[in-house]
Structures are given as structure tokens and as C-alpha cells.
Design a protein around this motif. Structure first.
Motif, PDB file in Angstrom:
ATOM      1  N   TYR A   1       4.089   2.526   4.599  1.00 60.86           N
ATOM      2  CA  TYR A   1       5.154   1.531   4.512  1.00 60.86           C
ATOM      3  C   TYR A   1       4.833   0.306   5.372  1.00 60.86           C
ATOM      4  O   TYR A   1       4.470   0.435   6.527  1.00 60.86           O
ATOM      5  CB  TYR A   1       6.495   2.125   4.948  1.00 60.86           C
TER       6      TYR A   1
ATOM      7  N   HIS B   1       0.844  -1.195   0.000  1.00 56.75           N
ATOM      8  CA  HIS B   1       0.000   0.000   0.000  1.00 56.75           C
ATOM      9  C   HIS B   1       0.879   1.244   0.000  1.00 56.75           C
ATOM     10  O   HIS B   1       1.695   1.434   0.886  1.00 56.75           O
ATOM     11  CB  HIS B   1      -0.912  -0.006   1.230  1.00 56.75           C
ATOM     12  N   ARG B   2       0.720   2.089  -1.021  1.00 56.85           N
ATOM     13  CA  ARG B   2       1.529   3.302  -1.146  1.00 56.85           C
ATOM     14  C   ARG B   2       1.227   4.273  -0.009  1.00 56.85           C
ATOM     15  O   ARG B   2       0.089   4.463   0.376  1.00 56.85           O
ATOM     16  CB  ARG B   2       1.217   3.983  -2.477  1.00 56.85           C
TER      17      ARG B   2
ATOM     18  N   ARG C   1       4.222  -3.090  -7.482  1.00 58.47           N
ATOM     19  CA  ARG C   1       3.712  -3.048  -6.109  1.00 58.47           C
ATOM     20  C   ARG C   1       3.073  -4.361  -5.674  1.00 58.47           C
ATOM     21  O   ARG C   1       2.731  -4.543  -4.516  1.00 58.47           O
ATOM     22  CB  ARG C   1       2.719  -1.897  -5.951  1.00 58.47           C
TER      23      ARG C   1
END
Length: 87
Positions: A34, A30-31, A63
Motif C-alpha cells: 500500500y 503496486h499491489r 491500478r
């Protein structure tokens, strides 16, 4: 476990008539948070060239951490180490 690129694995799941995409999900990093991981069912994903789409969200393939069957079997896993560096 790791046969081909993640895009190739996802395309096989989405487009091979022998597969049921509802039997799979992906785990992504998940951007902005962290260490946070998000689970996305394959049925919600549309594949693109350098990205995949979940609704209006455009997410890069790098990702993706894992592609998993609902029974828990890992189909594909990234080669990133614990620092996030690709090995």
C-alpha cells in the motif's frame, strides 16, 4: 490533462504514428505494498481488454495512477482521492 479513459490515452500513445511510446511512462499502484508506486516505461506495455501486460504480468487498468511524459508533464491522472476511492 484528462482526455478520455486511461485505455484510450495509452492506445493513442502506442498506436498513433505521431507519438513515440518511448517518450512516456506510467505510474501504477503496486499491489500488496500500500502506497508503493512503480514506474513502467510504455515500451514494455502490451494493451489488453481489461488489463495491460508487462511481460507475463497481467495488471488491471484501474491500478494506473498517472501517464507521464519523460519531461514530467502529466498526460492522464486518476481521480482517486488519498483513501484510494475514485471520485
Amino acid at each position: 490533462m484528462r482526455n478520455g479513459s486511461v485505455k484510450e490515452v495509452l492506445a493513442k500513445i502506442k498506436y498513433d504514428p505521431r507519438e513515440n511510446e518511448e517518450d512516456y511512462y506510467i505510474l501504477i499502484e503496486h499491489r500488496g505494498d500500500y502506497g508503493s508506486v512503480k514506474k513502467i516505461p510504455m515500451g514494455l506495455i502490451e494493451l489488453g481488454h481489461g488489463y495491460f501486460f508487462v511481460g507475463e504480468a497481467q495488471i488491471p487498468y484501474h491500478r494506473i495512477l498517472k501517464v507521464v511524459r519523460k519531461d514530467g508533464r502529466v498526460i492522464w491522472e486518476t481521480r482517486k482521492d488519498k483513501r484510494g476511492v475514485t471520485r
